[in-house]
Structures are given as C-alpha cells and as structure tokens.
Design an enzyme around this catalytic site. Sequence first.
Site, PDB file in Angstrom:
ATOM      1  N   GLY A 242       0.825  -1.205   0.000  1.00  0.00           N
ATOM      2  CA  GLY A 242       0.000   0.000   0.000  1.00  0.00           C
ATOM      3  C   GLY A 242       0.855   1.250   0.000  1.00  0.00           C
ATOM      4  N   ARG A 613      10.246  -2.048  21.699  1.00  0.00           N
ATOM      5  CA  ARG A 613      10.276  -3.503  21.685  1.00  0.00           C
ATOM      6  C   ARG A 613      10.207  -4.041  20.256  1.00  0.00           C
ATOM      7  NH1 ARG A 613       8.591  -7.337  25.496  1.00  0.00           N
ATOM      8  NH2 ARG A 613       7.598  -5.729  26.767  1.00  0.00           N
ATOM      9  N   LEU A 615       8.972  -6.775  18.007  1.00  0.00           N
ATOM     10  CA  LEU A 615       7.930  -7.797  18.132  1.00  0.00           C
ATOM     11  C   LEU A 615       8.273  -9.073  17.369  1.00  0.00           C
ATOM     12  CD1 LEU A 615       4.833  -5.446  17.707  1.00  0.00           C
ATOM     13  CD2 LEU A 615       5.926  -6.194  19.831  1.00  0.00           C
ATOM     14  N   ASN A 616       8.964  -8.934  16.253  1.00  0.00           N
ATOM     15  CA  ASN A 616       9.386 -10.092  15.463  1.00  0.00           C
ATOM     16  C   ASN A 616      10.657  -9.680  14.726  1.00  0.00           C
ATOM     17  OD1 ASN A 616       9.737 -11.780  13.052  1.00  0.00           O
ATOM     18  ND2 ASN A 616       7.741 -12.655  13.520  1.00  0.00           N
ATOM     19  N   GLN A 623      11.169  -5.161   7.191  1.00  0.00           N
ATOM     20  CA  GLN A 623      10.707  -3.784   7.033  1.00  0.00           C
ATOM     21  C   GLN A 623      11.877  -2.829   6.840  1.00  0.00           C
ATOM     22  OE1 GLN A 623       7.165  -2.248   7.384  1.00  0.00           O
ATOM     23  NE2 GLN A 623       7.346  -4.131   6.211  1.00  0.00           N
ATOM     24  N   LYS A 686       7.323   0.828  19.240  1.00  0.00           N
ATOM     25  CA  LYS A 686       7.081   1.931  18.322  1.00  0.00           C
ATOM     26  C   LYS A 686       7.134   1.406  16.888  1.00  0.00           C
ATOM     27  CE  LYS A 686      10.368   4.407  20.362  1.00  0.00           C
ATOM     28  NZ  LYS A 686      11.234   5.466  20.927  1.00  0.00           N
ATOM     29  N   GLY A 689       8.046   0.455  10.210  1.00  0.00           N
ATOM     30  CA  GLY A 689       7.863   0.348   8.769  1.00  0.00           C
ATOM     31  C   GLY A 689       8.427   1.513   7.979  1.00  0.00           C
ATOM     32  N   GLU A 690       8.348   2.726   8.534  1.00  0.00           N
ATOM     33  CA  GLU A 690       8.783   3.907   7.795  1.00  0.00           C
ATOM     34  C   GLU A 690      10.168   4.402   8.225  1.00  0.00           C
ATOM     35  OE1 GLU A 690       4.535   5.952   6.788  1.00  0.00           O
ATOM     36  OE2 GLU A 690       5.161   5.943   8.872  1.00  0.00           O
TER      37      GLU A 690
END
Length: 728
Positions: A242, A613, A615-616, A623, A686, A689-690
């Site tokens: 997207g 944190r 997460l994965n 990302q 937090k 992705g960006e």
Amino acid sequence: MSAYLKQDEPDNANRLDNMRQGVLGTDASRIEGLLKVTGTAPYAAEYQLDDCLEGVLVTATISKGEVTAIDADSVLSMPGVVTVIDDPALIARPAQGTAGEAPEQPARKIGYFGQPIALVVAETFEQARDAAKHLSVSYREDDDAAFDPEAVEAETKDGATSQGDLAHAMKVAAASVDQTYRTEGHSSAAMEPHAAIAQWDGDTLTVYASLQMLNYNISELADSLGLDEDKVRLVSRYVGGGFGSKLGISEETVAASVAAMKLERPVRVAMLRQQVLQCIMRRSETRQRFRLAAGEDGKLTGFGHEARVSNLPGERFAEPVLQSSHFLYAGENRELSMEVARIHRMTAGSVRAPGEAVGMPALECAMDVLAEKCGVDPVELRLRNIPDRHPANGTPFSSHKLAECLKQGAEAFGWDSGQRSPRHTREGEWWVGTGMASAARVHNVGEAKARVTLKADGTTLVETDMTDIGTGTYTILAQTVGEMLGLPVDKVLVELGDTRHPRGPGSGGSWGAASICSAAYLACLALRETLAKRANASEENLELKDGAVVGGASLVNLLDGKDLAEEGHYEPGDIEDDFTAAGFGAFFARVRVNRFTGETRVEHMTGAFGFGRVLNTKTARSQCLGGMTWSIGAALTEAMLFDPVDGHLANCDLAEYHVPVNRDVPDLDVLFVEERDGAASPIQAKGIGELGMCGGAGAIANAIYNACGARVFEFPMTPDRVLTAMPD
C-alpha cells in the site's frame, strides 16, 4: 466482555516482560506465508464470484475543465459491453480521511490529466478495456491550469516555528550553511494494483478491495454511496502493498460499488498499471532551504528549515517535511515554515514515510556540508547536537536512542572517523566513498480494538478489521497472544481485514503494530484475569505454558467446554501531550561512482535502529530492508516526471518510473538497538515500517560526495546530475 485502556501514563511494569514464553520478539516466519507463496491467499481481484462483470475506468485527457458530455452510445454496441457508468458518486480523487465530507470537486470537474470520469462495464476485461479506449467524451477545457509549483503564488501553512534570531546566529556563526535542496515526486507503486469486486444483494453491499484502513474506509464508502455503514461490508484479508496509496477509498472501489448496485451483478474493477500511477496519490516534489549556524565546536546555534510542496486546489494534505526537523537537532535560534503551491497534478498524499522520507535526506546532506566546514567527523557532529528535550516546546523524549544508533552503527559498518576528503580512493574507473545520516520518524498510535477468544479446544482466535499490507501483522498478533496465553503460534488463528470484526487502527503511519498489538494485549490481560480466578491464583502470578497453567490444570479443563472471549480496546491518552515519541536510527553507505559516466552503485549499507520492543526480528528486519531499498530509489532513480505543457505524468509505468531492482540492491545490514518505551504504547513498542527509509538517501548522497567530490542538491542523483556536479 471487554478490556479498555486510555493510556495516560507510561507502563513501566509491562506484563510481557514477565511472560518469557519465547514467542514474542523471535524470528517467527509469517503464519500466512505458505498461502502467499502457493498463490492461495486471495487478493482483492482474485475472489471468485459467479456471473462477475468487468469494469475499466475511463480517464480525462485534459488537465483542467469540465466534462460536457459522455456518449455512451459510442461503445454500447461493441461486443460484450453492458453499460457505461457516468455517476456523480464516482469520486474525483482518492479520499484520505474524508468521511462525512462532500467531495471538494464533483466528478464532472476535471482537476488533473488522467482523472477517472466514467466506467465501462463488459462481460470480459478485454472487452471493457477496448471499449474504454473508444468512449467518446466531450470537454470544456480551461486554459489557466498551473503545472509548475515554482510558477505560482503559494499558501503559507500553519504550524511555523520562530524562536530567537536566526539571521543574527547565521551572521556571527563560526561555520554556517545556507543551501537549497530539491526532491522529485514519488509514486507508491505497490505490486498489487488498486482493485475491487463489489456485490449487492439488494440490501447489503459487500466489497473485496485492496485497502489499508478499513475502520475509515467503510465510512468513506458509505458516505460516497449514501448508505448506512451497517449496509456495507469491506473485506481486505491480503493486501499486496500500500505504502499510503490505499489509505483512503479510491475510484475503482466506488466505481465497482456503483456498478454492482445498478446492475445487481458482481463487478470487478482493477486499475491498469498506468492508471495507478496517473490517478493515485503522489508524493509531492519539494524545495527545501536549510540554514544551519554552528560554533567552532560544531554545536548548532541556529537551525532553519523552509519548504515548499504542492497539491491540488482545495486539498488539505501537505507533505510534512518539517516533522523531524522540529526535534532532531538542537539550536536555540530556530525558523521552520512551509508553504503549499496549488497546481493541477494528481492529488498529493501520503507515500511511505510522508515528510521524513524527503525531509530527512535533505537535512542530512546539509549536516554533512556543515560537518565539513567545521572540520568535525559527521558522526561526531550529530552526537554533539542531540537535544535533551524537544528544542521548541521543551517536552521530554519518551526514549531516545539516536546516540546508541550512531555509535553502534558506525562500529558495525567500520566507519573511519579520520580525515575525510573527497576522491581519496579510486579503483580503476570508479571512485569509492562512504557517507552516513541520522534517521528519525515520529511515532504515532491510534485507537484499536481486537477480540481474542479462547476456544473450548484450547486454541485461540483473534479477530479485528486491521489489515496486513505485507508487514507481518498476522504473525505479530499471533505472537503477542501466544506470549500472553502460553500458546505456540500454531495454536493461534488470526482473522484480519473484515469490517464485521472489531475496528482496528488500520495500516499506515507506522502505528498499526503498536496499536493493534496493544488492543490484543489488553484482551489477553482480561482473559488472564478470568483464568486466574478459575485457577485460584492472581493474574500477576499466573504462569501459562504450552496450553496449561504451570503446575496446574490445562486451558481445556479451565474452559470446561465453553469459549471465553474478551475484546481489548486501546486508546492513546494524554501521554501524547507529555512526551515527544519517535524512533531513531543511523545509516551508513559505501558507494562507487564512475568517473566517466557519473553512474552510482551502492556497494553496502548498514542501518541501526531503535524503535522500542522488537515484536518479530524477522519481519522487523524485512521492514528495514524494504525501507533501505526505498532509500536507494529515492537517492538514485525514482522521480515522477510531468509534461510542462499539459501536466500529464510522462513516466506512468514501471518501465519508466525506475524503482530499484535486484541488481541495484547490495548486501544490507540491519542492527536493532534494544529498548523499551513504556510511553509509546502499552506493549512498549514503536513503529518501524517507515523509519527504515528516513534519511537513508542522505547517506548515499553524502557517500557520493566523499567518493567523487560531487555535491548534488537534487534528488534523485542521476548520472547526469552527478557528472555535472563533479569537479574537473
């Protein structure tokens, strides 16, 4: 049942820290991965509906004016053509957060070349595409359309900052920079084109679409069609990218819906690739002036950032290039301002990392110039200018890992902090150099709801209308729930992308993971409370592992044949006003520049990031790799090029809009700087992705200068621009 939290203070005693299941934070593979690689995960255009018609959009061939007539008879006799949809509900441009508002520009008013104006519906896609090319349309064309953002008078945006006396600081500075940078516009260019299939049963509209934010999209679509929200269902289980382009309802979704309701048959509308680039929102080009003043020690005494961006008349969005400039570096004398030029190109809107994606590279190039003038190592210059608090409003940072990212990234990359001068290394016909840049991206969270159901058989179901746009949402939700309830990931079923589920935050602004996982976390806390009572224990001391209470009963026995469900509801609170929250990082790049052609090849990049944190680790790294790849494109190849005569997009496909391909992308190293940020979200995470592209293009630009001596002030830094700037 439900669990609600409006976050008003940091949670420094997070339950997740005590779970220690070894599920969250690991490199778990995507739980939907097999479906995707085998082609069985249905994307928007792939749902199989009986008797489905095909629609193709017709777009305007003028840049400003009005449609005076659409001659449907010109194509109705062509093979397979069913109808031509010419309806005011065909919105004029993508809607981004416009639910409850009438469109600024009715469909028959033309605001840009390529604007959708009608839909041709036929039995097959090929028939519809052919007829769309032959539809006769008459226009009244205006001759006062503006296409050049530099040739019009601009509007000043609110939110400017003015502190101290920047002009005086520049005058008395030991070293100063006054430089203007320009960036070209960008397209999201997601792999999956915009597509939708609509089905109307006479009472309820069901739409399978490629969308990022169903919680807003359902309101936007209902408004555009004059329906109540409870008469609309949106399904977006899998989204093939997207990057901001699918935040709002766009033309294909509305067109498919209007056609399905009129014809009472399912209708599929998929944009052609050229239409995606022509119609869907762009990132604005920018002009940015930086004024930096520093003492002999390199510490900033003055900081100025002025920007000009563009958009269509009447649009509220303006590329927020100043976002990180407000807080990233110190300097008591500050001037930050932005203006918007109104021109007739397609709508400017959110493209991945809006603001920082183009603001940070330009800022980091200016900082590199300052470092050279001060005779200070670029890494050291940045370390000396990290503020203790927000320089303008004085709020504390929720956490701040820029210094650690700079130091750890420099060490991992092998950064040479000695004397830096251009053209120090030549290998054959290639100059070799290195550069670096800081990274920063504002942190956002949004209201989110998720329902978690412990099934009687000991498995768990998670439901929310949150979307997964390729970022790993399915997996991190399963990991969060598995960690809280002591279950392996394969015992957690996640259902996303359906407005029949509780409203999630949507995917955008890097707020999705922290927000939706916080909602799931709250639901699990409520489930743990109930389980603890049944196990005669306190929730704090309840230890779950492998589907059972450690040393006690299994979950199946505690559930006693009945499902147990809780809905987590998370809302950001006043904490947003009390802290400045952001992710930070640092980029390091090594490049080769051909001394004869000006071609640049990125040889290696390292990125170090601190974003709360993790997460994965696998999906987070993915990302970051994606963001760094975008940085290569922003630095070297990506640019939307508009014809100056009529404003049409000249490079409206992936043959001419050049995104980095496999050969352009070298080995990329990603380093995570561990932290917890209790003010950022209940799960102390937090967005990532960006952040991975915010400044990376600046590191490449600075490496180009270090390699060959070419200071280029325009992005992308194409061979012609590099050659022109290269010293003799």
